[in-house]
Design a protein around this motif. Structure first.
Motif, PDB file in Angstrom:
ATOM      1  N   PRO A 169      -1.132   1.473 -13.707  1.00 21.62           N
ATOM      2  CA  PRO A 169      -0.097   2.109 -14.531  1.00 21.62           C
ATOM      3  C   PRO A 169       1.237   2.371 -13.864  1.00 21.62           C
ATOM      4  O   PRO A 169       2.154   2.876 -14.512  1.00 21.62           O
ATOM      5  CB  PRO A 169      -0.760   3.433 -14.920  1.00 21.62           C
ATOM      6  N   GLY A 170       1.373   2.089 -12.546  1.00 24.66           N
ATOM      7  CA  GLY A 170       2.626   2.440 -11.886  1.00 24.66           C
ATOM      8  C   GLY A 170       2.822   3.942 -11.863  1.00 24.66           C
ATOM      9  O   GLY A 170       1.934   4.687 -11.440  1.00 24.66           O
ATOM     10  N   ARG A 171       3.958   4.397 -12.360  1.00 23.73           N
ATOM     11  CA  ARG A 171       4.252   5.835 -12.338  1.00 23.73           C
ATOM     12  C   ARG A 171       3.799   6.578 -13.585  1.00 23.73           C
ATOM     13  O   ARG A 171       4.041   7.785 -13.717  1.00 23.73           O
ATOM     14  CB  ARG A 171       5.760   6.040 -12.148  1.00 23.73           C
ATOM     15  N   THR A 172       3.148   5.891 -14.504  1.00 25.43           N
ATOM     16  CA  THR A 172       2.733   6.509 -15.761  1.00 25.43           C
ATOM     17  C   THR A 172       1.315   7.067 -15.643  1.00 25.43           C
ATOM     18  O   THR A 172       0.473   6.509 -14.951  1.00 25.43           O
ATOM     19  CB  THR A 172       2.796   5.485 -16.903  1.00 25.43           C
ATOM     20  N   ASP A 173       1.062   8.150 -16.353  1.00 26.70           N
ATOM     21  CA  ASP A 173      -0.261   8.765 -16.414  1.00 26.70           C
ATOM     22  C   ASP A 173      -1.273   7.778 -17.000  1.00 26.70           C
ATOM     23  O   ASP A 173      -0.981   7.068 -17.958  1.00 26.70           O
ATOM     24  CB  ASP A 173      -0.166  10.017 -17.302  1.00 26.70           C
ATOM     25  N   PHE A 174      -2.485   7.737 -16.424  1.00 26.87           N
ATOM     26  CA  PHE A 174      -3.514   6.839 -16.923  1.00 26.87           C
ATOM     27  C   PHE A 174      -3.809   7.053 -18.403  1.00 26.87           C
ATOM     28  O   PHE A 174      -4.039   6.092 -19.148  1.00 26.87           O
ATOM     29  CB  PHE A 174      -4.810   7.013 -16.116  1.00 26.87           C
ATOM     30  N   LEU A 175      -3.834   8.300 -18.829  1.00 28.14           N
ATOM     31  CA  LEU A 175      -4.159   8.578 -20.218  1.00 28.14           C
ATOM     32  C   LEU A 175      -3.117   7.982 -21.154  1.00 28.14           C
ATOM     33  O   LEU A 175      -3.458   7.384 -22.186  1.00 28.14           O
ATOM     34  CB  LEU A 175      -4.268  10.087 -20.448  1.00 28.14           C
ATOM     35  N   GLU A 197      -5.157   2.720  -6.903  1.00 26.21           N
ATOM     36  CA  GLU A 197      -4.291   2.074  -5.922  1.00 26.21           C
ATOM     37  C   GLU A 197      -2.894   1.870  -6.481  1.00 26.21           C
ATOM     38  O   GLU A 197      -1.898   1.931  -5.744  1.00 26.21           O
ATOM     39  CB  GLU A 197      -4.883   0.724  -5.511  1.00 26.21           C
ATOM     40  N   TRP A 198      -2.807   1.657  -7.786  1.00 22.27           N
ATOM     41  CA  TRP A 198      -1.541   1.326  -8.448  1.00 22.27           C
ATOM     42  C   TRP A 198      -1.002   2.485  -9.273  1.00 22.27           C
ATOM     43  O   TRP A 198      -0.147   2.290 -10.129  1.00 22.27           O
ATOM     44  CB  TRP A 198      -1.740   0.084  -9.317  1.00 22.27           C
ATOM     45  N   ARG A 199      -1.493   3.694  -9.013  1.00 23.05           N
ATOM     46  CA  ARG A 199      -0.972   4.897  -9.680  1.00 23.05           C
ATOM     47  C   ARG A 199      -0.120   5.639  -8.652  1.00 23.05           C
ATOM     48  O   ARG A 199      -0.635   6.362  -7.791  1.00 23.05           O
ATOM     49  CB  ARG A 199      -2.137   5.773 -10.165  1.00 23.05           C
ATOM     50  N   VAL A 200       1.195   5.427  -8.729  1.00 22.54           N
ATOM     51  CA  VAL A 200       2.094   5.987  -7.716  1.00 22.54           C
ATOM     52  C   VAL A 200       2.881   7.153  -8.297  1.00 22.54           C
ATOM     53  O   VAL A 200       2.991   7.321  -9.510  1.00 22.54           O
ATOM     54  CB  VAL A 200       3.052   4.908  -7.173  1.00 22.54           C
ATOM     55  N   ARG A 201       3.433   7.940  -7.414  1.00 21.57           N
ATOM     56  CA  ARG A 201       4.195   9.117  -7.821  1.00 21.57           C
ATOM     57  C   ARG A 201       5.686   8.800  -7.882  1.00 21.57           C
ATOM     58  O   ARG A 201       6.132   7.727  -7.468  1.00 21.57           O
ATOM     59  CB  ARG A 201       3.947  10.260  -6.833  1.00 21.57           C
ATOM     60  N   GLU A 217      -6.493  14.210 -13.901  1.00 22.75           N
ATOM     61  CA  GLU A 217      -6.034  13.070 -14.693  1.00 22.75           C
ATOM     62  C   GLU A 217      -7.206  12.147 -15.047  1.00 22.75           C
ATOM     63  O   GLU A 217      -7.266  11.605 -16.155  1.00 22.75           O
ATOM     64  CB  GLU A 217      -4.963  12.303 -13.928  1.00 22.75           C
ATOM     65  N   VAL A 218      -8.118  11.967 -14.109  1.00 21.14           N
ATOM     66  CA  VAL A 218      -9.320  11.189 -14.393  1.00 21.14           C
ATOM     67  C   VAL A 218     -10.086  11.822 -15.550  1.00 21.14           C
ATOM     68  O   VAL A 218     -10.502  11.138 -16.506  1.00 21.14           O
ATOM     69  CB  VAL A 218     -10.215  11.091 -13.145  1.00 21.14           C
ATOM     70  N   ASN A 219     -10.260  13.132 -15.515  1.00 24.19           N
ATOM     71  CA  ASN A 219     -11.035  13.825 -16.543  1.00 24.19           C
ATOM     72  C   ASN A 219     -10.337  13.811 -17.895  1.00 24.19           C
ATOM     73  O   ASN A 219     -11.004  13.722 -18.939  1.00 24.19           O
ATOM     74  CB  ASN A 219     -11.309  15.261 -16.104  1.00 24.19           C
ATOM     75  N   ARG A 220      -9.033  13.918 -17.917  1.00 23.52           N
ATOM     76  CA  ARG A 220      -8.318  13.843 -19.202  1.00 23.52           C
ATOM     77  C   ARG A 220      -8.492  12.467 -19.832  1.00 23.52           C
ATOM     78  O   ARG A 220      -8.670  12.343 -21.055  1.00 23.52           O
ATOM     79  CB  ARG A 220      -6.834  14.157 -19.005  1.00 23.52           C
TER      80      ARG A 220
END
Length: 322
Positions: A169-175, A197-201, A217-220
């Motif tokens: 997702p890059g900088r976007t929230d997984f949800l 690996e690809w979830r950056v701030r 974020e995983v749980n949401r």
């Protein structure tokens, strides 16, 4: 009435009552609550179902499908090809068409089969791809076109494979990204994977740093997917979390189990056999997840075969080839 006449009258009355029991129209109604006798299946051509006839239900009334239709084969495993449509640069799945890839996948999966331990084929398709540039949304990620993904949705369904949608997702929230793929995730054979690996701030760029995600974020994300399964009465889905460093999932012990989901931790480290096993043992959390393991065609040295994978402990239930 004399004795002999009394006996005769009783016999005649009993016979009349017995006859009435079999001729009374209400006889069937009295027995309507009994379970019907099992029908004898027809033999020969008559046994073929009529085209277009829906399959009869096979679950007890009121049983959610996710409780009865488990995504992991009983005592078996899943074997996947990984990649994105139209290119082999991100994995073997994109090197050819879905149907040709499926034939190759079948050959790769065959050595993993064991008596009484079935193997189910899987397409793991990257549908949101991390980028080194911001893009129009400034999120350093882009979605694969819907038509290209639909081709895999259709092919997996027709071929009897499971499809796992993988998110970078890059900088976007997984949800937020997962919700964009709801149209595919409502299909019974489609599951979800997230790749921290690809979830950056903010201020970070994919490929320049190894990203991470918090348990919240995983749980949401898993809670949303669980609701989708329950509300649409779907079979159980995989919820895959990719990982090769402990730092990639912060507070991993807080990750929650969910109705309708099989949580699976997919350990992605590459290298020689000793390096891969060291990564696996450092990261694995079988107390929370079923376990997955990745095999790289190009990056692995002396790549493990099926026998070596079967010997790994904690036991591997999902293998993907990249």
């Amino acid at each position: 009435m004399t004795g002999p006449h009394r006996v005769a009258a009783v016999l005649i009355l009993g016979l009349a009552l017995l006859l009435a029991a079999f001729t009374d129209p209400g006889h069937t109604n009295r027995d309507r609550d009994r379970a019907p006798a099992a029908a004898v299946p027809p033999v020969g051509p008559a046994a073929e179902p009529t085209p277009g006839t829906p399959a009869p239900p096979n679950l007890p009334t009121g049983t959610p499908r996710w409780r009865s239709e488990r995504v992991l084969p009983d005592r078996g495993m899943l074997v996947a090809y990984y990649g994105t449509p139209g290119t082999g640069s991100l994995g073997v799945l994109g090197e050819t068409s879905p149907r040709k890839a499926f034939r190759r996948l079948q050959r790769a999966a065959a050595p993993f089969e064991r008596p009484g331990r079935p193997v189910r084929p899987v397409f793991e398709l990257i549908v949101s791809v991390a980028d080194g540039h911001p893009g129009k949304d400034r999120d350093f990620s882009h979605d694969v076109g819907r038509a290209a993904v639909q081709e895999y949705v259709d092919a997996a369904r027709d071929l009897g494979a499971l499809l796992v949608l993988d998110l970078q997702p890059g900088r976007t929230d997984f949800l937020e990204v997962a919700k964009r793929w709801e149209w595919a995730l409502v299909q019974p054979h489609v599951s979800l994977a997230i790749d921290p690996e690809w979830r950056v701030r903010r201020g970070q760029r994919p490929a320049r740093v190894i990203g991470s995600v918090g348990a919240g974020e995983v749980n949401r994300t898993s809670a949303w997917l669980s609701r989708l399964v329950v509300e649409h009465d779907l079979p159980e889905k995989l919820f895959v979390v990719h990982q090769f460093r402990t730092s990639m999932v912060r507070h991993i012990g807080r990750v929650k189990a969910r109705d309708g989901l099989q949580l699976l931790q997919h350990v992605d480290g590459f290298g020689n056999r000793g390096q891969k096993l060291a990564t696996y043992r450092a990261v694995a959390r079988p107390d929370i997840f079923a376990m997955g393991f990745k095999l790289f065609y190009d990056e692995d040295y002396n790549r493990m075969g099926a026998k070596a994978v079967h010997r790994i402990r904690p036991r591997v239930r999902f293998v993907s080839y990249q």
